[in-house]
Enzyme design. Structure first.
Site, PDB file in Angstrom:
ATOM      1  N   SER A  49       0.708  -1.212  -0.003  1.00 52.67           N
ATOM      2  CA  SER A  49      -0.109  -0.046  -0.241  1.00 52.67           C
ATOM      3  C   SER A  49       0.756   1.233  -0.002  1.00 52.67           C
ATOM      4  CB  SER A  49      -0.824  -0.183   1.095  1.00 52.67           C
ATOM      5  OG  SER A  49      -1.836   0.900   1.095  1.00 52.67           O
TER       6      SER A  49
ATOM      7  N   ASP B 162      -2.437   6.213  -4.039  1.00 55.41           N
ATOM      8  CA  ASP B 162      -1.273   5.533  -3.472  1.00 55.41           C
ATOM      9  C   ASP B 162      -0.973   4.316  -4.380  1.00 55.41           C
ATOM     10  OD1 ASP B 162      -3.370   3.895  -2.735  1.00 55.41           O
ATOM     11  OD2 ASP B 162      -2.574   3.525  -0.866  1.00 55.41           O
TER      12      ASP B 162
ATOM     13  N   ASP C  68      -1.485   1.179  -4.292  1.00 52.07           N
ATOM     14  CA  ASP C  68      -2.493   0.255  -4.606  1.00 52.07           C
ATOM     15  C   ASP C  68      -3.987   0.889  -4.742  1.00 52.07           C
ATOM     16  OD1 ASP C  68      -2.925   0.602  -2.084  1.00 52.07           O
ATOM     17  OD2 ASP C  68      -3.537  -1.502  -1.502  1.00 52.07           O
TER      18      ASP C  68
ATOM     19  N   ASP D  61      -5.853   2.556  -3.244  1.00 53.13           N
ATOM     20  CA  ASP D  61      -7.137   2.538  -2.336  1.00 53.13           C
ATOM     21  C   ASP D  61      -7.275   3.839  -1.646  1.00 53.13           C
ATOM     22  OD1 ASP D  61      -5.118   2.364  -0.623  1.00 53.13           O
ATOM     23  OD2 ASP D  61      -5.769   0.536   0.518  1.00 53.13           O
TER      24      ASP D  61
END
Lengths: 450, 457
Positions: free
Chosen positions: A100, A244, A246, A248
């Site tokens: 992440s 970011d 990933d 999310d």
């Protein structure tokens, strides 16, 4: 860097520094534990753009196949996209290889159940027991399943769900001019398609090459988004978005290039959602009180959960929330699409609101209740959080206390919250008040206590 | 399915076992990480697999470990082991891994390792690899130094180029050849050879299978008799061949529909190479047919006897110049030729035999009818490991007049017959092999088997 945190195997999964600590051997064993726990059945595997992701995907596939699971690989995909894919195909579970917003040297396995959701805390403990006891299912050759590659359909499935809940034609008609910083992350290709082709924006994108390393600190905070701000100004964009690695988390810049406070972004999203449908709101303990004020305007209740997406989602399911999220970190959860933090849904909701009102982002933000916030972090030491909690409670006699996650003390002027980070060796301190002086006072008070 | 006790074997030959019952993903990762460390990253590593379903699981683990160490992985997909070794040379790779259990049943799997040039590991290298494995001190790259994976679909054609340079493909087109691929990797090569060279090959059991093979993938005479020989006459073929799963071994049958002894693969090729003056030495193990001495004697060649197993052959070959060696191999149908830098290659062995047929202008049955008749009997008996030394002593005392060789177990030699008793490297059994010129050595074989049996259970 603290010795203890270069590798962390916990109820949240596995996270560590690639190389000496997070090895393919460990990833394989953990995946086999996971496959044993959820399988046998199809398990979806996705990754972000970290170079180490490729080797980890192979190691994870090995462990899953060994446990008798079928492996469905969807390639580089944002975490919410992977979660929706899991739910869509009714898989047995999913693993996203991503650390992440953590720095590039980290990687991690995010684990999802067959509905594409985080496991509840009891399941997570059970899974960890399977791993520690090495009680793996070992499939024989005749029981083993295959690897299926589907690098195509995941984005479409995600877009389709979002489009059921926003008026895409209204957005397209406005032909918004939008700036995007993709951090060369998992959304690089998909975000361009979403904003340009699906939402019909005139897109000015930077850092959307999945082959390149992260160009900035991967956590999308105002301090690291100067390039985006400049881009917004230069092209005179209506909005700037930053993700970011990933996909999310979402950060948003207004038309002047100013990056909005993440709590304000969530507050705007909550307002958008409650306009569509009334219902409970769930946010974490550190999220701004602005959420409560917005909810009150719509006559809706607000519930507070411990920090962490899994905790917020768990509570949202319990109270049948219509929207939720985590203010501090830019995570918007809209369960009609899926119970996950979803930057794509966030972008769509905000653009829809701009289209509806004809207002600018800054104007919308100006209409939000005004609070002053301070937050910061201290290095973690064993025993430190406890001492700070004790001292803080003594320093603020008469405050209302919430001890569900560290200590949050609420006074008339505002609140202050001290807790240990779940993912990093840090103590996080947040304070909020109606005035800057009061917010500063609460924050300084907390960090001065040892 | 029966589940015997322990099936895992970690040795100089690599890693082998029944997947999910002895051989686990953890073993695969650890062993592959040990090999990745052994090769000293970053380098290029070629991998390939057989069609077993479990080979996909093993491929994923091997790929993960190699990439983590910083190696570049070139995945050839499903290919015969000799093609992997060929690609290692062609791509100047640092090494390679073959994923597949060759002649073992479908539920087994294994990892075989190769170094630069496509060579098998020497004993010393294998020991080093095992040390790294046991220490579990693996070297992994930093996050920005992990490797990338690529595929190479051209490996089979590049390998065929090499075959075409060595064998007169045009001339071999006159033979009709029946081939049983046993659902293994040979079908891929042979199908392409039909397309490219116009060879008249009739392929059976060509479909790749992952869960169960049409018959046990062994290259013994018995298997050739059962599965191959009856069909050779039916289709009017000049020869029949049968491959194991990864195509490193081969068995054959004549145009008369008669299965040949697996021992004869090596004999025919030794005959051909010695006759053409390609080297003087035949390297083989201590229990391959004595016919090799006769054939070698005919051409002024010499047989070098070694302990059983591929490793002994590999280690011995290191001590000879390439031009000294005519052929090296074992009686199992596994043969290496210096023209294919010492790789067990069943496809090349088949082509060499066809080439001999073409050069000599005779039928295959006539070709092997020239050889004096030797009959070989093979048996195996489980024994209690503790009493094995006594067993060998008793065998020696029973036949004091025989010549003794204790290179690997015990071999006793008489003028026209010999018997070899040794401990298997792959199963907990004693193997007995007995051979005689002119007629079956039934009495000697039975006596030895009875004696060994008295030590069992």
């Amino acid at each position: 860097m603290s010795r203890a945190h270069q590798l962390k195997i916990s109820v949240a999964g596995v996270r560590g520094v690639v190389g000496e600590f997070l090895t393919p051997n460990l990833a394989c064993a953990f995946a086999q534990a996971f496959g044993t726990y959820v399988g046998p059945g199809p398990v979806v595997v996705a990754r972000d753009t970290r170079a180490s992701g490729e080797m980890l995907v192979h190691a994870v596939s090995c462990g899953l196949l060994a446990s008798g699971c079928e492996v469905i690989r969807i390639g580089i995909a944002p975490t919410p996209t992977a979660q929706i894919y899991v739910a869509d195909i009714r898989a047995a579970g999913g693993i996203a290889v991503t650390a992440s917003h953590n720095p590039a040297e980290y990687n991690a396995l995010k684990l999802f159940n067959g509905e594409g959701l985080f496991f509840n805390q009891y399941e997570r403990a059970e899974l960890l027991d399977v791993y520690h006891q090495s009680e793996f299912r070992h499939a024989l050759n005749e029981e083993m399943r295959r690897v299926v590659i589907d690098a195509e359909t995941a984005p479409e499935r995600h877009f389709a769900r979002i489009l059921r809940h926003v008026d895409v034609e209204r957005i397209r008609r406005r032909r918004f001019r939008v700036a995007l910083d993709g951090v060369n992350g998992a959304g690089s290709v998909m975000s361009v398609r979403f904003l340009r082709d699906v939402l019909g924006c005139e897109l000015h994108a930077i850092h959307v090459d999945p082959e390149k390393p992260f160009p900035r600190d991967p956590e999308p905070r105002a301090e690291v988004l100067t390039e985006l701000s400049e881009l917004v100004v230069r092209v005179r964009a209506d909005a700037g978005f930053a993700q970011d690695p990933d996909g999310d988390r979402l950060a948003v810049a207004g038309e002047t290039g100013r990056v909005l406070d993440n709590d304000d972004v969530l507050a705007l999203a909550v307002d958008c959602a409650l306009r569509k449908k009334k219902g409970p709101v769930v946010v974490n303990l550190t999220t701004s009180s602005a959420i409560d004020d917005i909810a009150v305007r719509h006559g809706c209740p607000v519930h507070r959960a411990p920090v962490g997406e899994a905790n917020v989602v768990e509570r949202m399911r319990r109270v049948q929330a219509v929207i939720g999220g985590e203010g501090g970190n830019g995570g918007i959860i809209f369960p009609a699409v899926h119970y996950c933090r979803d930057s794509y849904l966030g972008m769509a909701l905000l653009l829809e609101r701009l289209a509806e009102t004809g207002e600018t982002l800054n104007a919308l933000a100006a209409g939000l209740p005004r609070y002053w916030r301070r937050s910061g972090k201290l290095p973690f030491e064993h025993g430190r959080v406890g001492q700070m909690m004790q001292a803080l409670e003594a320093a603020l006699p008469g405050a209302r206390a919430d001890r569900t996650d560290g200590l949050k003390l609420m006074v008339d002027e505002g609140w202050v919250h001290v807790r240990a980070s779940n993912t990093e060796p840090l103590v996080r301190v947040s304070a909020e008040a109606k005035t800057r002086e009061e917010a500063d006072r609460l924050y300084e008070l907390a960090v001065s206590l040892r | 399915m029966t589940r015997p006790g322990s099936t895992l074997r970690i040795s100089a030959a690599g890693l082998r076992g029944i997947v999910g019952h002895g051989l686990t993903a953890t073993h695969v990762l650890d062993f592959a990480a040990a090999f990745a460390t052994f090769l000293e990253a970053p380098g290029r590593v070629v991998i390939g697999r057989d069609p077993r379903v479990s080979s996909v699981m093993m491929r994923e683990g091997v790929t993960g470990a190699l990439l983590a160490a910083g190696h570049e992985v070139i995945d050839l997909g499903i290919v015969p082991t000799p093609v992997i070794q060929h690609a290692i040379r062609r791509l100047d790779a640092a090494g390679g891994v073959s994923i597949g259990a060759s002649h073992n049943p479908a539920e087994w799997n294994a990892l075989k390792f190769f170094t630069r040039g496509g060579s098998y590991l020497s004993s010393a290298q294998s020991e080093e690899l095992l040390d790294i494995y046991h220490l579990r001190k693996f070297r992994f790259a930093r996050h920005d130094g992990t490797g990338r994976r690529a595929e190479d679909a051209g490996a089979i054609d590049a390998y065929l180029d090499t075959l075409a340079a060595e064998f007169p493909m045009e001339k071999l087109r006159r033979f009709r050849v029946l081939v049983d691929c046993t659902n293994g990797t040979s079908g891929l090569i042979l199908r392409r050879m039909i397309e490219r060279f116009g060879l008249d090959l009739i392929l059976i059991n060509e479909a790749l299978e992952g869960r169960a093979f049409v018959h046990e993938p062994s290259t013994t005479k018995k298997m050739a008799e059962l599965q191959l020989a009856p069909l050779v006459r039916t289709v009017g073929a000049d020869a029949g061949f049968l491959f194991d799963i990864d195509s490193d071994r081969v068995a054959f049958a004549t145009e008369q529909g008669e299965a040949a002894s697996e021992e004869l693969v090596q004999v025919v090729i030794a005959d051909e190479m010695l006759e053409r003056g390609c080297g003087r030495l035949v390297l083989t193990n201590v229990c391959s047919t004595a016919l090799l001495e006769e054939v070698a004697g005919k051409h002024g060649g010499k047989v070098v006897r070694l302990a059983v197993g591929r490793q002994a052959v590999i280690d011995a070959l290191a001590g000879y110049r390439m031009e000294q060696v005519a052929v090296a191999g074992e009686g199992t149908g596994a043969v290496m030729m210096p023209q294919f830098p010492y790789v067990y290659d069943g496809i090349a062995a088949m082509l060499r035999m066809l080439e001999r047929m073409e050069r000599r202008g005779g039928r295959l049955s006539e070709l092997i009818a020239d050889y004096p008749p030797y009959t070989i009997l093979k048996g195996k008996i489980p024994v209690r490991t503790r009493f094995i030394p006594e067993l060998f002593d008793e065998l020696e005392q029973r036949w004091p007049e025989a010549r003794r060789n204790r290179q690997d177990g015990l071999r006793l030699d008489w003028e026209d017959r010999w018997v070899h008793v040794r401990v298997s490297q792959t199963e907990p059994v004693i193997r007995v092999i007995c051979e005689q010129r002119d007629g079956a050595p039934r009495r000697l074989f039975d006596e030895v088997m009875d004696l060994v049996r008295s030590y069992s259970g």
